[in-house]
Design a protein around this motif. Sequence first.
Motif, PDB file in Angstrom:
ATOM      1  N   GLY A  28       0.815  -1.208   0.000  1.00  0.00           N
ATOM      2  CA  GLY A  28       0.000   0.000   0.000  1.00  0.00           C
ATOM      3  C   GLY A  28       0.846   1.254   0.000  1.00  0.00           C
ATOM      4  N   ALA A  29       0.564   2.156   0.953  1.00  0.00           N
ATOM      5  CA  ALA A  29       1.253   3.448   0.997  1.00  0.00           C
ATOM      6  C   ALA A  29       2.737   3.314   1.287  1.00  0.00           C
ATOM      7  N   GLN A  30       3.141   2.185   1.828  1.00  0.00           N
ATOM      8  CA  GLN A  30       4.561   2.000   2.157  1.00  0.00           C
ATOM      9  C   GLN A  30       5.386   1.561   0.956  1.00  0.00           C
ATOM     10  N   PHE A  31       4.718   1.286  -0.163  1.00  0.00           N
ATOM     11  CA  PHE A  31       5.447   0.820  -1.341  1.00  0.00           C
ATOM     12  C   PHE A  31       6.347   1.913  -1.886  1.00  0.00           C
ATOM     13  N   ASN A  32       7.566   1.509  -2.231  1.00  0.00           N
ATOM     14  CA  ASN A  32       8.531   2.434  -2.825  1.00  0.00           C
ATOM     15  C   ASN A  32       9.185   1.732  -4.007  1.00  0.00           C
ATOM     16  N   PRO A  33       8.987   2.257  -5.240  1.00  0.00           N
ATOM     17  CA  PRO A  33       9.570   1.581  -6.410  1.00  0.00           C
ATOM     18  C   PRO A  33      11.068   1.354  -6.281  1.00  0.00           C
ATOM     19  N   GLY A  34      11.745   2.260  -5.563  1.00  0.00           N
ATOM     20  CA  GLY A  34      13.188   2.091  -5.390  1.00  0.00           C
ATOM     21  C   GLY A  34      13.544   0.840  -4.615  1.00  0.00           C
ATOM     22  N   LEU A  35      12.586   0.362  -3.777  1.00  0.00           N
ATOM     23  CA  LEU A  35      12.848  -0.833  -2.978  1.00  0.00           C
ATOM     24  C   LEU A  35      13.096  -2.039  -3.870  1.00  0.00           C
ATOM     25  N   MET A  36      12.350  -2.150  -4.957  1.00  0.00           N
ATOM     26  CA  MET A  36      12.521  -3.278  -5.862  1.00  0.00           C
ATOM     27  C   MET A  36      13.917  -3.268  -6.471  1.00  0.00           C
ATOM     28  N   ARG A  37      14.375  -2.084  -6.831  1.00  0.00           N
ATOM     29  CA  ARG A  37      15.721  -1.992  -7.412  1.00  0.00           C
ATOM     30  C   ARG A  37      16.785  -2.329  -6.367  1.00  0.00           C
ATOM     31  N   GLN A  38      16.571  -1.836  -5.146  1.00  0.00           N
ATOM     32  CA  GLN A  38      17.548  -2.088  -4.090  1.00  0.00           C
ATOM     33  C   GLN A  38      17.659  -3.571  -3.755  1.00  0.00           C
ATOM     34  N   LEU A  39      16.521  -4.265  -3.833  1.00  0.00           N
ATOM     35  CA  LEU A  39      16.515  -5.688  -3.493  1.00  0.00           C
ATOM     36  C   LEU A  39      16.864  -6.586  -4.672  1.00  0.00           C
ATOM     37  N   PRO A  60       3.908  17.112   8.810  1.00  0.00           N
ATOM     38  CA  PRO A  60       4.307  18.313   8.062  1.00  0.00           C
ATOM     39  C   PRO A  60       5.614  18.085   7.301  1.00  0.00           C
ATOM     40  N   LEU A  61       5.781  18.827   6.232  1.00  0.00           N
ATOM     41  CA  LEU A  61       6.987  18.713   5.418  1.00  0.00           C
ATOM     42  C   LEU A  61       8.250  18.906   6.248  1.00  0.00           C
ATOM     43  N   GLU A  62       8.229  19.859   7.150  1.00  0.00           N
ATOM     44  CA  GLU A  62       9.435  20.163   7.921  1.00  0.00           C
ATOM     45  C   GLU A  62       9.918  18.963   8.738  1.00  0.00           C
ATOM     46  N   THR A  63       8.979  18.108   9.188  1.00  0.00           N
ATOM     47  CA  THR A  63       9.375  16.978  10.039  1.00  0.00           C
ATOM     48  C   THR A  63       9.916  15.802   9.229  1.00  0.00           C
ATOM     49  N   VAL A  64       9.671  15.797   7.921  1.00  0.00           N
ATOM     50  CA  VAL A  64      10.130  14.671   7.099  1.00  0.00           C
ATOM     51  C   VAL A  64      11.137  15.103   6.036  1.00  0.00           C
ATOM     52  N   LYS A  65      11.538  16.368   6.081  1.00  0.00           N
ATOM     53  CA  LYS A  65      12.412  16.904   5.036  1.00  0.00           C
ATOM     54  C   LYS A  65      13.716  16.125   4.929  1.00  0.00           C
ATOM     55  N   GLU A  66      14.365  15.855   6.047  1.00  0.00           N
ATOM     56  CA  GLU A  66      15.658  15.153   5.985  1.00  0.00           C
ATOM     57  C   GLU A  66      15.484  13.692   5.566  1.00  0.00           C
ATOM     58  N   GLU A  67      14.363  13.112   5.959  1.00  0.00           N
ATOM     59  CA  GLU A  67      14.062  11.746   5.511  1.00  0.00           C
ATOM     60  C   GLU A  67      13.929  11.709   3.991  1.00  0.00           C
ATOM     61  N   ILE A  68      13.225  12.695   3.423  1.00  0.00           N
ATOM     62  CA  ILE A  68      13.069  12.766   1.970  1.00  0.00           C
ATOM     63  C   ILE A  68      14.396  13.061   1.300  1.00  0.00           C
ATOM     64  N   ARG A  69      15.179  13.939   1.903  1.00  0.00           N
ATOM     65  CA  ARG A  69      16.494  14.260   1.333  1.00  0.00           C
ATOM     66  C   ARG A  69      17.351  12.986   1.222  1.00  0.00           C
ATOM     67  N   GLY A  70      17.294  12.165   2.271  1.00  0.00           N
ATOM     68  CA  GLY A  70      18.055  10.920   2.236  1.00  0.00           C
ATOM     69  C   GLY A  70      17.554   9.982   1.145  1.00  0.00           C
ATOM     70  N   THR A  71      16.222   9.884   0.992  1.00  0.00           N
ATOM     71  CA  THR A  71      15.644   9.026  -0.053  1.00  0.00           C
ATOM     72  C   THR A  71      16.071   9.487  -1.434  1.00  0.00           C
ATOM     73  N   LEU A  72      15.943  10.797  -1.690  1.00  0.00           N
ATOM     74  CA  LEU A  72      16.308  11.330  -3.005  1.00  0.00           C
ATOM     75  C   LEU A  72      17.804  11.213  -3.260  1.00  0.00           C
ATOM     76  N   THR A  73      18.601  11.391  -2.214  1.00  0.00           N
ATOM     77  CA  THR A  73      20.052  11.240  -2.368  1.00  0.00           C
ATOM     78  C   THR A  73      20.401   9.824  -2.793  1.00  0.00           C
ATOM     79  N   GLN A  74      19.766   8.850  -2.146  1.00  0.00           N
ATOM     80  CA  GLN A  74      20.032   7.462  -2.502  1.00  0.00           C
ATOM     81  C   GLN A  74      19.563   7.143  -3.915  1.00  0.00           C
ATOM     82  N   GLU A  75      18.410   7.669  -4.304  1.00  0.00           N
ATOM     83  CA  GLU A  75      17.908   7.410  -5.654  1.00  0.00           C
ATOM     84  C   GLU A  75      18.824   8.014  -6.710  1.00  0.00           C
ATOM     85  N   LYS A  76      19.262   9.247  -6.467  1.00  0.00           N
ATOM     86  CA  LYS A  76      20.155   9.891  -7.434  1.00  0.00           C
ATOM     87  C   LYS A  76      21.508   9.181  -7.479  1.00  0.00           C
TER      88      LYS A  76
END
Length: 634
Positions: free
Chosen positions: A77-88, A379-395
């Motif tokens: 569901g909402a926890q799905f992340n397409p990047g997870l398939m690539r990582q695994l 709120p965005l402010e509470t998850v900003k660094e989490e998103i930054r880490g996700t995008l950093t790993q994807e890039k």
Amino acid sequence: MLKYFRNRRSMGWLIGASLLGLVIFAFILLYIPDFMSPGSLAGATGNVAWVDGTPISAQDFQTSYRAQENRYREQLGAQFNPGLMRQLGFDNLVVRELLQNKMLLLEAERQGLSVTDEEVRDFIVKLPTFQTGGKFIGREAYLRLLSQNAMSAAAFEAQLRDDLLRQRLQSLVTDGVIVGEAALEEEYRRRNEKLRLEYTVVAKSDFEASVEVSDDEARSYYESHREEFARPVQRKVRFITFTPQLFTAAVTVGEREIERYYNQNLFNYETNEQVGASHILFRTGGDKSDEEVRKAAEAVLARAREGADFAELAKENSEDDASAVRGGDLGLFGRGDMVPEFEQVAFSLGEGEISDLVRTNFGYHIIKVTRKQEAFTRPLETVKEEIRGTLTQEKARQLMEEAIDSAAAKLRASGSIDALSAEYELLVPQETQFFGREDVLPQLSSSRDAVRIAFETPVAGISPAIRLGNGYAFLQVLEEREAGIPDFEEVQAAAKSAARERRVMELARSRAEEVRSTLARDGAADGVELHSTESFFRGSQLPEAGRSAAVAVRAFELEPGAFSEPLPATNGFVILKVLEKTGFSPGEFGAQVADFREQILNEERLRVWNAFVSSLTSRYEVQIDWQTIRALTG
């Protein structure tokens, strides 16, 4: 579509539709429509792999890959992340499954098997999906149903033909499997018979400090046990691992990127309304009548409403053992987590309120709401660094994928696995010890592919990129060592350890024999601790003893009351006595033998089939184009 369906409206034959057909159709109808549109297969041209020169198309790969993606999206569901398939490394799993299916089809043809148009037709008309009122829905409805799911009849029937052919091959391989009566009873005993034991362990650790082995003793042991030290063909490799971490320093993530990702994935940060509650359960369906259970529940409900401590009431009365020890606490739960009757009441109560009796299929519940949490979005402010880490790993992963082919070319051109060390600061080459074809390499994620490729690569040669979960590895074969018995100097430490182990076990055995004699004579021995276990099954282990094949066998041969001889185990020697043997009754076995035979036959057929499938990998030559696969998966 088959000519029969194109030219006729009436259905003439119906055959038994197996589970296979349901699985096939459910798979295709549920997962293929999502990506059968032309736009979703952009770039899916060419081939990704070959089996004995027979290609597997890029479109087939992407179809299967998206099917896996859809399965996990439905599950997570909402926890799905397409990047997870690539990582695994799901691309690796998908291409391996496609290769296996292609091998099975080629093997079926080699065995002279085939599936006719008539057999495909007869299978289709019997599928429940294509029936109404026990009859085939007709040609037009059949075509319309496929069209509504973005499928052509030709594609569906081709897939069905392949699956039927693989099923026919499986039947050819497994139909001759039988299970003898003696083996059947033995397996039934193994699964059902259990013992109540009393035992003691004479630990080898009690003697280790007193044993020293000289070099001469080690050499003597080696000379008399040379075959113990025989080794297979072995290789040693030097390798590097290519991971996204090599590229994170080159990645920048802007604030607008973070905001865009947050808005596009807002569902990941939403939490629905939840309730925290405790309950007291009175189960129905036992020895007491429903009326007796309800009256008992009403009495406890009255006490709860009079102010009695709800947690204590739950501990004393609740028949939900898991929550009773926590005072009935069920924690927070959302809608859909509980049975409807329970959920409806829990969400209707205010904080601190106690319900009337609530009847569910489990019994009668008394519910107390302890906490209510409204739906909210982080709120965005509470998850900003989490998103930054996700995008950093994807890039970083994208940069890695873009660089992998160039890295492979540089390694091949240089002839050295160290060629990239200056280019990537964090890339540190490592070396393995010598290893054989059946060994695993934890340094390379215990990848069987890595070991296989290590033995396929010429000595001094550099391998192609090997997929390892979230990254890749390249290896260079440094040396090959022939099979044989090594010189003493090479295995001196191992010979000394083996000789010492033998001496220690001899001392432990001698002590165990003394203990056994005393126990058999007196039933007890000074300084000897007797352990007990209530449920010892075949294949079980005694915690203090470690692994012991001798214990697993001998325990079931002993008559109750008799002490065994000292039995070797990983940690020393075991002396055991059977107190009681239960779990096997000739009458019960006779009553269950028909169903049990079918169960064991199915398990044995599956084992034979899996072994057959594994054997195909050595019969067919496989090639994989990882560059195309990486391009398809992004």
